[in-house]
Design a protein around this motif. Structure first.
Motif, PDB file in Angstrom:
ATOM      1  N   GLN A   1       7.401  45.365  86.960  1.00  0.00           N
ATOM      2  CA  GLN A   1       6.117  45.741  86.349  1.00  0.00           C
ATOM      3  C   GLN A   1       6.314  46.084  84.874  1.00  0.00           C
ATOM      4  O   GLN A   1       5.459  45.802  84.041  1.00  0.00           O
ATOM      5  CB  GLN A   1       5.500  46.935  87.082  1.00  0.00           C
ATOM      6  N   ILE A   2       7.451  46.696  84.569  1.00  0.00           N
ATOM      7  CA  ILE A   2       7.744  47.053  83.184  1.00  0.00           C
ATOM      8  C   ILE A   2       8.013  45.788  82.377  1.00  0.00           C
ATOM      9  O   ILE A   2       7.480  45.579  81.283  1.00  0.00           O
ATOM     10  CB  ILE A   2       8.987  47.976  83.116  1.00  0.00           C
ATOM     11  N   LYS A   3       8.818  44.926  82.964  1.00  0.00           N
ATOM     12  CA  LYS A   3       9.166  43.682  82.273  1.00  0.00           C
ATOM     13  C   LYS A   3       7.909  42.876  81.960  1.00  0.00           C
ATOM     14  O   LYS A   3       7.768  42.335  80.870  1.00  0.00           O
ATOM     15  CB  LYS A   3      10.112  42.862  83.160  1.00  0.00           C
ATOM     16  N   SER A   4       6.980  42.804  82.918  1.00  0.00           N
ATOM     17  CA  SER A   4       5.815  41.966  82.668  1.00  0.00           C
ATOM     18  C   SER A   4       4.861  42.607  81.654  1.00  0.00           C
ATOM     19  O   SER A   4       4.175  41.905  80.924  1.00  0.00           O
ATOM     20  CB  SER A   4       5.117  41.587  83.978  1.00  0.00           C
ATOM     21  N   MET A   5       4.875  43.939  81.569  1.00  0.00           N
ATOM     22  CA  MET A   5       4.061  44.562  80.514  1.00  0.00           C
ATOM     23  C   MET A   5       4.604  44.154  79.148  1.00  0.00           C
ATOM     24  O   MET A   5       3.838  43.899  78.218  1.00  0.00           O
ATOM     25  CB  MET A   5       4.111  46.086  80.609  1.00  0.00           C
ATOM     26  N   ILE A   6       5.928  44.094  79.046  1.00  0.00           N
ATOM     27  CA  ILE A   6       6.511  43.764  77.747  1.00  0.00           C
ATOM     28  C   ILE A   6       6.234  42.296  77.414  1.00  0.00           C
ATOM     29  O   ILE A   6       5.809  41.969  76.313  1.00  0.00           O
ATOM     30  CB  ILE A   6       8.031  44.033  77.721  1.00  0.00           C
TER      31      ILE A   6
ATOM     32  N   GLU B   1       9.728  47.659  71.713  1.00  0.00           N
ATOM     33  CA  GLU B   1       8.385  47.111  71.888  1.00  0.00           C
ATOM     34  C   GLU B   1       7.643  47.900  72.975  1.00  0.00           C
ATOM     35  O   GLU B   1       6.484  48.292  72.817  1.00  0.00           O
ATOM     36  CB  GLU B   1       8.545  45.646  72.323  1.00  0.00           C
ATOM     37  N   LEU B   2       8.335  48.134  74.082  1.00  0.00           N
ATOM     38  CA  LEU B   2       7.724  48.870  75.186  1.00  0.00           C
ATOM     39  C   LEU B   2       7.301  50.270  74.744  1.00  0.00           C
ATOM     40  O   LEU B   2       6.162  50.694  74.962  1.00  0.00           O
ATOM     41  CB  LEU B   2       8.722  48.977  76.351  1.00  0.00           C
ATOM     42  N   LEU B   3       8.215  50.981  74.084  1.00  0.00           N
ATOM     43  CA  LEU B   3       7.894  52.343  73.668  1.00  0.00           C
ATOM     44  C   LEU B   3       6.725  52.347  72.684  1.00  0.00           C
ATOM     45  O   LEU B   3       5.836  53.190  72.761  1.00  0.00           O
ATOM     46  CB  LEU B   3       9.126  53.012  73.039  1.00  0.00           C
ATOM     47  N   GLN B   4       6.720  51.357  71.776  1.00  0.00           N
ATOM     48  CA  GLN B   4       5.623  51.307  70.807  1.00  0.00           C
ATOM     49  C   GLN B   4       4.286  51.037  71.500  1.00  0.00           C
ATOM     50  O   GLN B   4       3.278  51.634  71.154  1.00  0.00           O
ATOM     51  CB  GLN B   4       5.901  50.242  69.748  1.00  0.00           C
ATOM     52  N   MET B   5       4.310  50.133  72.487  1.00  0.00           N
ATOM     53  CA  MET B   5       3.081  49.842  73.218  1.00  0.00           C
ATOM     54  C   MET B   5       2.576  51.099  73.913  1.00  0.00           C
ATOM     55  O   MET B   5       1.390  51.395  73.915  1.00  0.00           O
ATOM     56  CB  MET B   5       3.340  48.772  74.291  1.00  0.00           C
TER      57      MET B   5
END
Ligand SMILES: Nc1nc2c(ncn2[C@@H]2O[C@H](COP(=O)(O)OP(=O)(O)OP(=O)(O)O)[C@@H](O)[C@H]2O)c(=O)[nH]1
Ligand SMILES: [Mg+2]
Length: 275
Positions: free
Chosen positions: A93-98, A160-164
């Motif tokens: 789920q994390i990977k697909s958000m990124i 990228e994830l943290l910024q999102m």
């Protein structure tokens, strides 16, 4: 009692489920900084992992679509109470958000509600980017160019994830003090073979991410974790594990590099920062 939900962030295979199971067992045993102070609910995600560990084996991967919050009422040695909301989910789920650059609604509200984020990174699983951040330019000259697959590096993806999430959480323009507390946990520390502090390990292996974390959060807590203490196989049982009991294995590496068998420390540090 405050409802302190910790947003646990980690891609597939970093060790979320095994940490959850080991942490749960320690909280119930109650000999660490934090202990269970009431009736925990929704333990299903961890039950089979607990069983596997009892048999000295590793548990399986969490189905991609699973998302389940367990609610654990905890208290620290000073008597402070908190209600810990501890999730277990399939790390894809994390990977697909990124990769899709979309944060589903359910995740948006989780991000907004959590006063603390705990990012789990398994350094052995991150690829070493061959770029000017990891090597001097001179070394890169003449490096193979036939293998030109365009891929964003692991540390760039995590940034990228943290910024999102900072953006979704509405704290993008705010002051550092308004951001959720951040903890970084370097998991499976036993496979790293690294002598220094967790912060030094992050700096050495993922320097760009380390710089981002340092400049974005005032006092991030960076710790190491070996939830299992050693590798376990899903098929062959480790008889030492069975005879001594899984609660005698596993350790955290504190910011100063010293080991502690108290697996509740990373949570305790985050909760302390919220008070
Ligand atoms: N050596 C070592 N291996 C570990 C440790 N913790 C977990 N593992 C292994 O790492 C693998 C992944 O652990 P999980 O807890 O299933 O990872 P997860 O983050 O829940 O992964 P998903 O369910 O796919 O999102 C398993 O094969 C575990 O045996 C540890 O402390 N040390
Ligand atoms: Mg899992």
């Amino acid at each position: 009692m405050s409802r302190d939900s910790i947003l646990l962030l980690g891609e597939s295979g970093v060790g979320k489920t095994h940490f959850g199971a080991q942490l749960l067992r320690r909280l119930m045993k109650g000999d660490g900084h934090l202990r269970m102070s009431g009736q925990a609910t929704n333990l299903e995600p961890f039950e089979s992992a607990l069983e596997s560990l009892n048999e000295g084996k590793a548990a399986g991967h969490t189905a991609t679509s699973t998302y389940m919050d367990s609610v654990w009422p905890v208290a620290d040695v000073a008597g402070h109470q908190a209600e810990l909301v501890w999730p277990d989910y399939g790390g894809e789920q994390i990977k697909s958000m990124i990769s899709s650059r979309r944060v589903p609604n359910a995740w948006q509200s989780r991000v907004r509600q959590a006063p603390a984020w705990l990012l789990l990174i398994r350094l052995q699983q991150t690829r070493f980017g061959e770029d000017i951040f990891s090597r001097p330019l001179g070394d890169l000259r003449g490096a193979a160019i036939e293998n030109r697959e365009l891929q964003i590096s692991d540390q760039a993806r995590l940034i990228e994830l943290l910024q999102m999430l900072i953006f979704v959480g509405g704290a993008a323009t705010g002051r550092q003090a308004d951001r959720p507390r951040l903890g970084v946990l370097l998991t499976c520390w036993d496979e790293l073979d690294f002598d220094g502090t967790p912060a030094a390990a992050l700096e050495e292996r993922l320097p760009m991410l380390a710089a981002f974390v340092r400049s974005t959060w005032y006092a991030p807590s960076i710790m190491g974790l070996s939830a299992l203490g050693r590798p376990l196989s899903p098929h062959d049982k480790d008889s030492d594990y069975v005879s001594r009991g899984p609660e005698h294995f596993g350790y955290v590496v504190k910011p100063d590099g010293l080991h502690s068998s108290d697996l509740t420390l990373p949570i305790q540090m985050l909760l302390d920062g919220l008070r």
